[in-house]
Write a protein that holds these residues in place. Structure first.
Motif: not given
Lengths: 365, 365
Positions: B132, B153-155, B95-98
């Motif tokens: 996010y 922006v979110s999951r 998973q990508v996270r900011l």
């Protein structure tokens, strides 16, 4: 057949070798992912036909539709890199091209389990955003006509467009309804509180989360808004991707939505295994999941599902209600069209209660 | 300053160090990409404020909003892989996270070239698909209120949502209008043949072509359809990506649309250079490009544009019409808010005629 639903009946209905190509110089490699409905007492299937140019050693032929015809861009083999069986990357620009191009053809079946005849009419790419093909139609009867959501593929990306017909002989196009990248769009067969509802599946360019299904609302079927996440992968077997199957079916306890889930592939060129599950959505609020199948209910078990253009794929796209049983039409290995008959009560028994409503939103793994 | 438009005036208006964080334990790393409009004779800027948790050695803190507050998920450094300054990938799930989370704050400027005061009110993430951050607002006056398109922006991905306000003190939310992945959405400030028009920029998960701008139509601003490709990269300086800047401005000869174009980065962690160009769209048919700037008109030239959280970025998001001149508000290096004043006639002189209408559609490189 493991823990999957019992196949009461099962048939391969259409194989690529049954279908003549559109033009000389091409071969049909897939007849699959059919939309299904009932018209005048017969099952109508709108079958995706994938064609590719006949191989020339040392060259890769990349087909596209223009002005009502299939043409091929031929490239020396060393100028492309294969991504998987479906796509190559051009070494010069990095652009991705499909190795096939699809259009749609119609057949009729009185018993739903065998093809009686093919129609003359075809639904072929006509617009710039359809040049690489029209794919994976889903059919919904609404307001006195059949509405067809289909995938439109082009250099502009993978979008979903809308067409309508009364007879599957002539079609009216209503434009792109979900911008790239979005596929597996199905329409509810009834208005909810006066509005139309679609399930769609945006593809994520950034992997902020697993790709899942969304809901959207419309006043006119052509403009869509109020997008909300509906479902995301919860189980390992669907962790790479989920997307709607056939349009939802009204049942006594809710909307039955079949969907596909993908297990991650083991190698970069392995697209993973496609299996099917089911959700039950609330009648009044289809954004609420009441029940779901935790385990897959259909999986690639037979040779024609395990071997083909894309191995290990079952991809349901059509559903015909027979009362005590359901006929589910699906693509097998991105190659053939097949149908399976399920007991409705067995399917309903496989749906497990979802714990609590809040967990339906905002809490993917 | 090369062949770019002359900067008649130029100011950095807001820097991260000017802005207190929302909460203890966080630092402001960006105050950039502002929406701009005019209210009661003053320029109003809606500034994106990006915050991140203050560093703990050996850990990576990934912020998100929940229940009106910023919280942080702390992960050991070896459990994440940096993609670029903006994002990490979790080694466990992919998973990508900011690395930051954004919200919006409002300031007012009588002369448009300096900040007079900041409002108390903020526009903060409230919904699951905003966890996010809310980013990059664009403001359009339509039907007696300001409409704000912003990135959520979110999951669930990167979507564009709509809000409205009359005073920038209280806001009404109207849901997601463009499903993931879609950003850089701007609204035309007038109806065309009775309908609203948006320019949007879907992100492609598959690189079938270069990402470009699309047009969509609406009856109510909340549901959108009839999506059509509008513009795609034609020049090397914009070949990685293009997206709309501020909402289009009506001029005598057409709709003036500023946009950003991105040059591909040289390394995987290099997001490339962001510069700006302009299009002139037909009044009656905004899907038709009449003129365009073949060369960029604004580029990172000054230290605050070349150095910052994301180096080498100018990203116009606001435009105020001063008659003979234009004030263009933009983000510099994903760090600061700046404004540049251009001569309108110089900009119009940089717009070159597009050869023929058909080449506007269907013929990207």
């Amino acid at each position: 057949m493991g823990s999957y639903l019992q196949r009461l009946q099962y048939r391969v209905l259409v194989r690529p070798e049954d279908m003549p190509p559109s033009q000389d110089g091409f071969e049909v490699i897939g007849t699959f992912n059919p939309g299904a409905t009932v018209l005048d007492g017969s099952v109508v299937l709108l079958v995706r036909v994938a064609e590719r140019p006949i191989c020339r050693p040392g060259w890769v032929g990349l087909p596209r539709w223009t002005h009502g015809r299939l043409v091929t861009d031929w490239l020396p083999q060393d100028q492309v890199k294969w991504i998987d069986p479906r796509a190559v990357r051009l070494r010069s620009t990095g652009q991705v091209r499909l190795t096939f191009a699809s259009h749609l053809r119609t057949c009729r079946s009185a018993d739903g389990l065998s093809v009686d005849r093919w129609d003359e009419s075809r639904f072929i790419p006509e617009l710039p955003w359809e040049e690489y093909g029209v794919e994976d139609p889903r059919i919904t009867w609404l307001d006195d006509r059949f509405w067809i959501t289909y995938v439109a593929v082009s250099r502009f990306g993978v979008a979903t467009a809308l067409a309508s017909t009364k007879d599957f002989r002539s079609y009216e196009r209503h434009g792109i309804i979900f911008a790239p990248e979005n596929k597996d769009v199905v329409l509810l067969p009834e208005r909810i509180r006066g509005r139309f509802v679609a399930v769609h599946r945006p593809a994520l360019a950034t992997r902020l989360g697993p790709p899942g299904m969304w809901l959207a609302w419309s006043e006119d079927l052509k403009s869509w808004g109020q997008h909300e996440p509906l479902q995301w992968a919860r189980e390992a077997w669907e962790s790479a991707r989920t997307g709607a199957g056939p349009p939802p079916l009204r049942t006594e306890s809710g909307w039955l939505l079949l969907y596909h889930g993908v297990t991650p592939g083991k190698r970069p060129d392995d697209v993973g295994q496609y299996r099917a599950g089911a959700l039950l959505l609330s009648h009044e609020n289809p954004g609420r999941i009441l029940r779901r199948t935790c385990h897959p209910i259909l999986a690639p078990e037979l040779p024609c599902e395990q071997q083909g253009f894309v191995p290990d794929v079952v991809f349901p796209t059509g559903l015909v209600d027979r009362g005590a049983t359901l006929l589910v039409y699906y693509g097998a290995a991105d190659t053939s069209t097949a149908v399976v008959e399920w007991s409705r009560s067995e399917l309903e028994g496989a749906l497990e209660a979802v714990e609590s409503a809040p967990s339906n939103k905002g809490e993917p793994a």
